[in-house]
Design an enzyme around this catalytic site. Structure first.
Site, PDB file in Angstrom:
ATOM      1  N   GLY A  77       4.720   5.490  11.178  1.00  0.00           N
ATOM      2  CA  GLY A  77       3.852   5.746  12.509  1.00  0.00           C
ATOM      3  C   GLY A  77       5.064   5.789  13.554  1.00  0.00           C
ATOM      4  NE  ARG A 141       0.743   7.127   8.181  1.00  0.00           N
ATOM      5  CZ  ARG A 141       1.733   6.031   8.951  1.00  0.00           C
ATOM      6  NH1 ARG A 141       2.505   5.054   8.151  1.00  0.00           N
ATOM      7  NH2 ARG A 141       1.482   5.480  10.012  1.00  0.00           N
ATOM      8  CG  ASP A 172       4.458   0.822   2.225  1.00  0.00           C
ATOM      9  OD1 ASP A 172       4.589  -0.222   1.374  1.00  0.00           O
ATOM     10  OD2 ASP A 172       3.400   0.726   2.579  1.00  0.00           O
ATOM     11  CE  LYS A 198       8.179   3.275  11.364  1.00  0.00           C
ATOM     12  NZ  LYS A 198       7.181   4.143  10.894  1.00  0.00           N
ATOM     13  CB  THR A 199       6.921  -1.216  11.292  1.00  0.00           C
ATOM     14  OG1 THR A 199       5.667  -0.828  12.034  1.00  0.00           O
ATOM     15  CG2 THR A 199       6.792  -1.983  11.456  1.00  0.00           C
ATOM     16  CG  ASP A 201       1.909  -2.339  12.265  1.00  0.00           C
ATOM     17  OD1 ASP A 201       1.721  -1.500  13.697  1.00  0.00           O
ATOM     18  OD2 ASP A 201       1.584  -2.165  11.339  1.00  0.00           O
TER      19      ASP A 201
HETATM   20  P1  FBP Z   1       4.065   2.090  10.445  1.00  0.00           P
HETATM   21  O1  FBP Z   1       4.205   1.290   9.513  1.00  0.00           O
HETATM   22  O2  FBP Z   1       4.483   3.210   9.521  1.00  0.00           O
HETATM   23  O3  FBP Z   1       5.066   2.372  11.242  1.00  0.00           O
HETATM   24  O4  FBP Z   1       2.561   2.373  11.194  1.00  0.00           O
HETATM   25  C1  FBP Z   1       2.210   1.405  11.726  1.00  0.00           C
HETATM   26  C2  FBP Z   1       0.757   1.661  11.816  1.00  0.00           C
HETATM   27  O5  FBP Z   1       1.585   2.748  13.603  1.00  0.00           O
HETATM   28  C3  FBP Z   1       0.220   0.802  12.111  1.00  0.00           C
HETATM   29  O6  FBP Z   1       0.142  -0.488  13.105  1.00  0.00           O
HETATM   30  C4  FBP Z   1      -1.569   1.319  12.292  1.00  0.00           C
HETATM   31  O7  FBP Z   1      -1.744   1.188  11.335  1.00  0.00           O
HETATM   32  C5  FBP Z   1      -1.047   2.839  11.858  1.00  0.00           C
HETATM   33  O8  FBP Z   1       0.223   2.653  11.621  1.00  0.00           O
HETATM   34  C6  FBP Z   1      -1.859   3.900  11.891  1.00  0.00           C
HETATM   35  O9  FBP Z   1      -0.912   5.155  10.969  1.00  0.00           O
HETATM   36  P2  FBP Z   1      -1.041   6.722  11.657  1.00  0.00           P
HETATM   37  O10 FBP Z   1      -0.651   6.726  12.602  1.00  0.00           O
HETATM   38  O11 FBP Z   1      -1.211   7.142   9.886  1.00  0.00           O
HETATM   39  O12 FBP Z   1      -2.956   7.045  12.736  1.00  0.00           O
END
Ligand code: FBP
Length: 548
Positions: A77, A141, A172, A198-199, A201
């Protein structure tokens, strides 16, 4: 065409830890161990286990480094600041040797496997400095996990003479970066792999990684929006706003936003799990506050809900684990064409306890729980509308209380979900500086021949000049966890620590915030210029965790 802010922001020069402004050499520290399951992890990573943490010191006998080519991947993400990691990496490489070249693999890890890349030159990188988004090379992803993928990666690296790959990703993606590093090292291919944390979250953190990048900016965007909603609520005095916030698993974003805005209610998933609360008890907690305020004539308020909540409710957690095992690569299920058949397929195979939980959920929520997993086997919680579920349950409970003469207020509600709004915002000064420093550090780790390391910049609650930089072996962050039905080595996710200062502060103030006096805080929009206490302030989480 560019906005006025984009033009002004392009001129911003990210700051770095002072040591990085000079020529440096790496210094090895103590050997490391994984957080748990040491023997299993050592056996799986014989070439990258136990390496030392490294830091930098000034190198007065500096000679120019040999020319090298490096590849970079944005994984998972979006998170504000990714472009600055690439800018820092690019500038670091060029400073080491002006002939160094940087290639970007397109569309995430798939670009490495499918041999889709572009050379990143100064003109391209300059266009993206201090901007949000991952659009410079795109993200994806795709999970790097098979030998075939690793070998495809080797082919393109050999063709382009790439000595190292920098993978910018979450827990991951960094787990897989380490598996790739181990594979290339075991084979003696001479291709290094370095990760960057990165994230949005905020759950990729530990004793060596104080924060993942993007968390600062994303939380500030959401907090601005929550503050604006609170001001609206306090003006119109007629709506309860149920706001679900991103954060696939941990509740760091919800907690940080609560600390910044002081809502009437904020649910923290980790506390729900620790207290073994069920849905009904969570609803009770919200209803108590709505009744208290409603009976005092205050028919409005805010409730923050972490998007990962459902997975932390013990009975739902068991159900989801069973669903993960049941649905992993299940062709029979995947071939079913309608929702009714899928629901029956699941109901007939669950344990008694999970079947009860499954059928007790509204049908749409139960269906959302059985949708496709992401490539890492996780439920896509951003698709589960928990705020609507809670609104439905709170409404029903209030109606009953009204009938009983306990509740005298009016309840009108609105649901919101904030996630994508913040992931590509222009990085704050904090994220712009942090990301640039992470990228620059990655270049130094590559030059020193490191592999299986994560770029680490620390002391982040202090002014940038006091930040430190170095590298941390990724195996140090590993434990064994069940994924898609199998036990695998993964970076341990950092959940909200219920003993930590941020949660304790929240817990000791929430009663007051849920009362009848207005305690809302309105943080306003991110400021990129102006007084440091406005424009350079790190998150409350970081300030509280590191005692500033
Ligand atoms: P990452 O862990 O890859 O940084 O992504 C986090 C996130 O933004 C989460 O908060 C959310 O649940 C998810 O990605 C959403 O995924 P997508 O972008 O595939 O809809």
């Amino acid at each position: 065409m560019k906005s006025a802010l984009q033009i002004a922001r392009a001129a911003y020069k990210p700051r770095m830890p002072l040591i990085l402004n000079q020529n440096v050499k790496t210094v090895d520290g103590q050997a490391t161990e994984s957080v748990s399951d040491r023997e299993s992890i050592k056996a799986l990573f014989p070439n990258t286990y136990g390496m030392p943490v490294v830091t930098f010191e000034a190198d007065n006998d500096h000679t120019e480094h040999r020319q090298m080519n490096v590849g970079v991947i944005l994984s998972g993400g979006q998170a504000p600041g990714g472009h600055n990691v690439i800018a820092g990496l690019f500038d670091g490489l060029k400073r080491l040797n002006a002939d160094n070249m940087l290639y970007g693999f397109l569309g995430g890890p798939a670009g490495l496997v499918d041999h889709k890349e572009m050379e990143l030159n100064a003109a391209i990188v300059d266009e993206y400095r201090n901007t949000g988004g991952f659009d410079i090379i795109g993200s994806g992803r795709t999970k790097l996990e098979t030998v075939e993928q690793f070998e495809k990666g080797r082919e393109i690296c050999n063709k382009l003479n790439i000595k190292a790959i920098v993978i910018i990703g979450g827990d991951d993606s960094n787990t897989n970066a380490c598996i790739l590093a181990e594979y290339y090292k075991a084979k003696g291919y001479g291709i290094q792999v370095i990760g960057c944390p990165k994230t949005i979250d905020g759950d990729l953190k530990n004793s060596m990684i104080e924060a993942s990048f993007g968390f600062d900016t994303a939380c500030k965007v959401y907090s601005e929006l929550i503050g604006n909603i609170q001001r609206d609520a306090n003006s119109a005095k007629k709506y309860w706003h149920f706001i679900r916030l991103m954060g696939r698993s941990a509740s760091h974003i919800t907690l940080e936003c609560a600390l910044q805005t002081q809502p009437n209610v904020a649910i923290i998933s980790e506390e729900v799990e620790a207290k073994r609360l069920n849905l009904s008890q969570i609803v009770d907690g919200i209803v108590d506050v709505v009744v208290k305020r409603g009976n005092a004539g205050l028919n409005f308020g805010t409730v923050l809900i972490p998007e990962g909540l459902i997975e932390f409710i013990p009975a739902c957690k068991v159900l989801i684990a069973e669903l993960n095992d049941l649905l992993a690569d299940n062709d029979e299920f995947n071939n079913l064409t309608n929702d009714e058949q899928k629901r029956n397929f699941i109901i007939n195979r669950l344990s008694d306890e999970s079947r009860d939980t499954f059928v007790s959920l509204p049908t749409n929520i139960a269906r959302q729980l059985s949708l496709d997993r992401d490539s890492h086997g996780n439920v896509q919680v951003s698709l589960i509308e928990t705020e609507k579920l809670l609104i439905e349950m709170v409404t029903a409970r209030l109606a009953a209380l009204k009938k009983d003469g306990v509740y005298h207020g009016k309840f009108a509600s609105l649901g919101h979900f904030f996630g994508y709004e913040g992931r590509c915002a222009a990085p704050t000064n904090f994220d712009a500086d942090y990301c640039y420093s992470l990228g620059y550090t990655a270049a130094l780790l590559v030059a020193d021949g490191k592999t299986g390391y994560m770029s680490s910049v620390r002391n982040l609650a202090q002014p940038v000049e006091k930040w430190t930089a170095g590298g941390v072996p990724i195996t140090m962050m590993f434990n064994m966890e069940k994924k898609s039905g199998k036990l695998k080595p993964v970076i341990q996710k950092a959940l909200v620590d219920l003993e930590g200062a941020p949660f304790r502060y929240f817990a000791s103030h929430r009663q007051e915030w849920g009362g009848t006096e207005c305690r809302y805080v309105y943080p306003g929009p991110i400021q990129y210029f102006g007084p440091k206490e406005v424009s350079d302030m790190p998150t409350k989480t970081l300030q509280m965790e590191y005692g500033v």
